[in-house]
Design an enzyme around this catalytic site. Structure first.
Site, PDB file in Angstrom:
ATOM      1  N   ARG A  42       2.896   1.772  20.294  1.00  0.00           N
ATOM      2  CA  ARG A  42       2.259   2.895  19.489  1.00  0.00           C
ATOM      3  C   ARG A  42       3.123   3.661  18.898  1.00  0.00           C
ATOM      4  O   ARG A  42       3.288   4.319  17.814  1.00  0.00           O
ATOM      5  CB  ARG A  42       0.997   3.441  20.127  1.00  0.00           C
ATOM      6  CG  ARG A  42       0.645   4.630  19.162  1.00  0.00           C
ATOM      7  CD  ARG A  42      -0.942   4.917  19.427  1.00  0.00           C
ATOM      8  NE  ARG A  42      -1.318   5.004  21.039  1.00  0.00           N
ATOM      9  CZ  ARG A  42      -0.961   5.834  21.788  1.00  0.00           C
ATOM     10  NH1 ARG A  42      -0.136   7.118  21.422  1.00  0.00           N
ATOM     11  NH2 ARG A  42      -1.396   6.127  23.403  1.00  0.00           N
ATOM     12  N   TYR A  94      -6.422   7.887  -7.006  1.00  0.00           N
ATOM     13  CA  TYR A  94      -6.952   6.582  -6.489  1.00  0.00           C
ATOM     14  C   TYR A  94      -8.482   6.725  -5.712  1.00  0.00           C
ATOM     15  O   TYR A  94      -8.253   7.528  -4.864  1.00  0.00           O
ATOM     16  CB  TYR A  94      -6.016   5.537  -5.529  1.00  0.00           C
ATOM     17  CG  TYR A  94      -6.704   4.769  -4.577  1.00  0.00           C
ATOM     18  CD1 TYR A  94      -7.137   3.669  -5.388  1.00  0.00           C
ATOM     19  CD2 TYR A  94      -6.647   4.939  -3.311  1.00  0.00           C
ATOM     20  CE1 TYR A  94      -7.774   2.734  -4.354  1.00  0.00           C
ATOM     21  CE2 TYR A  94      -7.317   4.008  -2.369  1.00  0.00           C
ATOM     22  CZ  TYR A  94      -7.892   2.980  -2.917  1.00  0.00           C
ATOM     23  OH  TYR A  94      -8.476   2.072  -2.239  1.00  0.00           O
ATOM     24  N   ASP A 165       2.450   9.347  -4.660  1.00  0.00           N
ATOM     25  CA  ASP A 165       1.947   8.023  -4.542  1.00  0.00           C
ATOM     26  C   ASP A 165       2.556   6.901  -5.411  1.00  0.00           C
ATOM     27  O   ASP A 165       2.413   7.027  -6.645  1.00  0.00           O
ATOM     28  CB  ASP A 165       0.159   7.793  -4.781  1.00  0.00           C
ATOM     29  CG  ASP A 165      -0.150   6.489  -4.388  1.00  0.00           C
ATOM     30  OD1 ASP A 165       0.553   5.529  -4.236  1.00  0.00           O
ATOM     31  OD2 ASP A 165      -1.505   6.394  -4.069  1.00  0.00           O
ATOM     32  N   LYS A 190       0.214  -3.826  -1.324  1.00  0.00           N
ATOM     33  CA  LYS A 190       0.416  -4.260  -2.694  1.00  0.00           C
ATOM     34  C   LYS A 190       1.599  -4.909  -2.787  1.00  0.00           C
ATOM     35  O   LYS A 190       1.818  -5.840  -2.439  1.00  0.00           O
ATOM     36  CB  LYS A 190       0.029  -2.896  -3.739  1.00  0.00           C
ATOM     37  CG  LYS A 190      -1.005  -1.824  -3.369  1.00  0.00           C
ATOM     38  CD  LYS A 190      -2.307  -2.692  -3.414  1.00  0.00           C
ATOM     39  CE  LYS A 190      -3.523  -1.736  -2.820  1.00  0.00           C
ATOM     40  NZ  LYS A 190      -4.686  -2.364  -2.652  1.00  0.00           N
TER      41      LYS A 190
HETATM   42  C1  LIG Z   1      -2.589   3.832  -5.960  1.00  0.00           C
HETATM   43  C2  LIG Z   1      -3.124   3.275  -4.644  1.00  0.00           C
HETATM   44  N1  LIG Z   1      -2.914   4.371  -3.473  1.00  0.00           N
HETATM   45  C3  LIG Z   1      -3.260   4.062  -2.301  1.00  0.00           C
HETATM   46  C4  LIG Z   1      -4.242   2.887  -1.989  1.00  0.00           C
HETATM   47  C5  LIG Z   1      -4.842   2.567  -0.729  1.00  0.00           C
HETATM   48  O1  LIG Z   1      -3.946   1.724  -0.217  1.00  0.00           O
HETATM   49  P1  LIG Z   1      -4.655   0.500   1.021  1.00  0.00           P
HETATM   50  O2  LIG Z   1      -5.715  -0.217   0.365  1.00  0.00           O
HETATM   51  O3  LIG Z   1      -3.574  -0.269   1.631  1.00  0.00           O
HETATM   52  O4  LIG Z   1      -5.339   1.387   2.232  1.00  0.00           O
HETATM   53  C6  LIG Z   1      -4.486   1.982  -3.026  1.00  0.00           C
HETATM   54  C7  LIG Z   1      -5.222   0.649  -2.864  1.00  0.00           C
HETATM   55  O5  LIG Z   1      -5.884   0.192  -3.779  1.00  0.00           O
HETATM   56  C8  LIG Z   1      -3.883   1.962  -4.470  1.00  0.00           C
HETATM   57  O6  LIG Z   1      -4.210   1.303  -5.224  1.00  0.00           O
END
Ligand SMILES: Cc1ncc(COP(=O)(O)O)c(C=O)c1O
Length: 368
Positions: A42, A94, A165, A190
């Site tokens: 961990r 998001y 992000d 992604k």
């Molecule tokens: C721009 C963006 N940030 C964060 C996330 C969150 O990521 P996760 O689904 O891996 O938790 C997403 C998921 O679609 C996203 O598109």
């Protein structure tokens, strides 16, 4: 080392005395007490070390922390703030991250959601207790562009930390730390994973300061860490990230142009298009415009759903960044309180041959 080389070699930690070319997966959760060795998985694991090493190098940061999902990575930032702190975030953040702030941190953190495409809006929203600016550019799903350099310098002059992000752009096309941000956040699910089969998240920092130590504590003590398998597969997928991104961006650019000409399309959102309101800033801060686009189909939710149902290669599924093309009517996924237009269709443009993608779009448009 050039970026393509870094992606291939930057995460290779070979600890095995037989010197395999590819790092093995270390499943053991515990390690013999020995100087320089991890103690417990961990807190650290050789595969996570390798992943964090290549992530930090790609984003030109000092260190990285890998998490079990993008949401867990974002949440670690919020958990590292003092209760009562105020956050400024984009009004089209998001929706999963927005839900965290509105529901999980309700009564703990204060948030203002503003349109960050106008830098003046940031200045107006700053309060004495504002500690964090959250940027997402290009944004999901409207592909809005915010000026990382200008926003970061305003925020930092007020003592705020800036997190960006960078999921849509990836470090192939955008380096927020080089533009002034303090931290970068990724959904590794992604483009880093790239094959729609790994869930992961990451934070990368410019400095290993006290805020970073708090984040590391949330990672290690909170424990939302990825498994050695996930770290291994992410490190492996990242080796092809630069070439995949070039393909995604080339295809998205051509599909965006095709859609702008189409009589059944009302509007196209892609930062590579010259008439996109954020094009000029995107061209300054990005070296490519990515593989995501969205468009408004002429008509309503019904017309959008009918068009999507006719497609063969674009899977009607959420998420993005995989080699296969994905498409969805975004408002349907975001739920009843969404601000996304009902006829907005978001596309994660994949790496299938363009002739097949155009053929598929043509036949679906003809059928509606
Ligand atoms: C721009 C963006 N940030 C964060 C996330 C969150 O990521 P996760 O689904 O891996 O938790 C997403 C998921 O679609 C996203 O598109």
């Amino acid at each position: 080392m050039k970026f393509e080389t870094l992606a291939i070699h930057g995460g290779n930690i070979i600890s095995d005395e037989k010197q395999p070319v590819v790092q093995p997966i270390t499943l053991s959760t515990t390690f013999h007490h020995k100087e320089g060795s991890p103690t417990y998985s961990r807190a650290a694991n050789p595969n996570r070390d390798a992943l964090e090493q290549v992530l930090a190098k790609m984003e030109r940061g000092k260190a990285a922390a890998a998490f079990s999902s993008g949401n867990a990575a974002g949440m670690a930032v919020f958990q590292s703030l003092q209760a009562g702190s105020h956050i400024i975030a984009p009004n089209d953040m998001y929706h999963g991250m927005r839900k965290q702030l509105e529901e999980i941190f309700d009564g703990i953190l204060e948030v203002s959601f503003v349109d960050l495409t106008e830098t003046e809006n940031l200045k107006r929203a700053i309060k004495p207790q504002t500690k964090l600016l959250w940027i997402e550019t290009p944004s999901n799903p409207l592909l809005k562009i915010s000026d990382i350099k200008v926003l970061s310098s305003i925020a930092q002059s007020h003592g705020m930390k800036v997190v960006c992000d960078n999921t849509f752009a990836t470090p192939v096309f955008q380096n927020p730390l080089a533009l002034g941000a303090d931290l970068v956040m990724h959904s590794a699910t992604k483009y880093f994973g790239g094959h729609s089969d790994i869930l992961g998240g990451a934070l990368i920092t410019k400095e290993e300061d006290s805020f970073w130590q708090r984040i590391k504590n949330v990672q290690i003590t909170g424990g939302a860490v990825p498994s050695p398998f996930d770290c291994y597969y992410l490190t492996r997928s990242i080796k092809t990230l630069p070439y995949r991104m070039k393909g995604h961006a080339a295809h998205a650019g051509q599909i965006a142009s095709y859609l702008t000409q189409h009589p059944k399309v009302e509007a196209v959102y892609y930062p590579g298009l010259k008439d996109h309101p954020g094009h000029e800033i995107a061209a300054q801060q990005m070296s490519g415009f990515g593989g995501m686009l969205s468009f408004l189909i002429k008509g309503d939710a019904y017309d959008a759903d009918r068009f999507i149902s006719r497609l063969q290669y674009f899977a009607n599924a959420t998420s993005l960044g995989g080699v296969e093309s994905l498409i969805e009517r975004r408002a349907g996924v975001e739920g009843p309180d969404t601000k996304t237009p009902q006829n907005l269709i978001r596309v994660s443009v994949g790496l299938e041959h363009l002739d097949d993608l155009f053929g598929d779009l043509d036949q679906a448009f003809e059928a509606i």
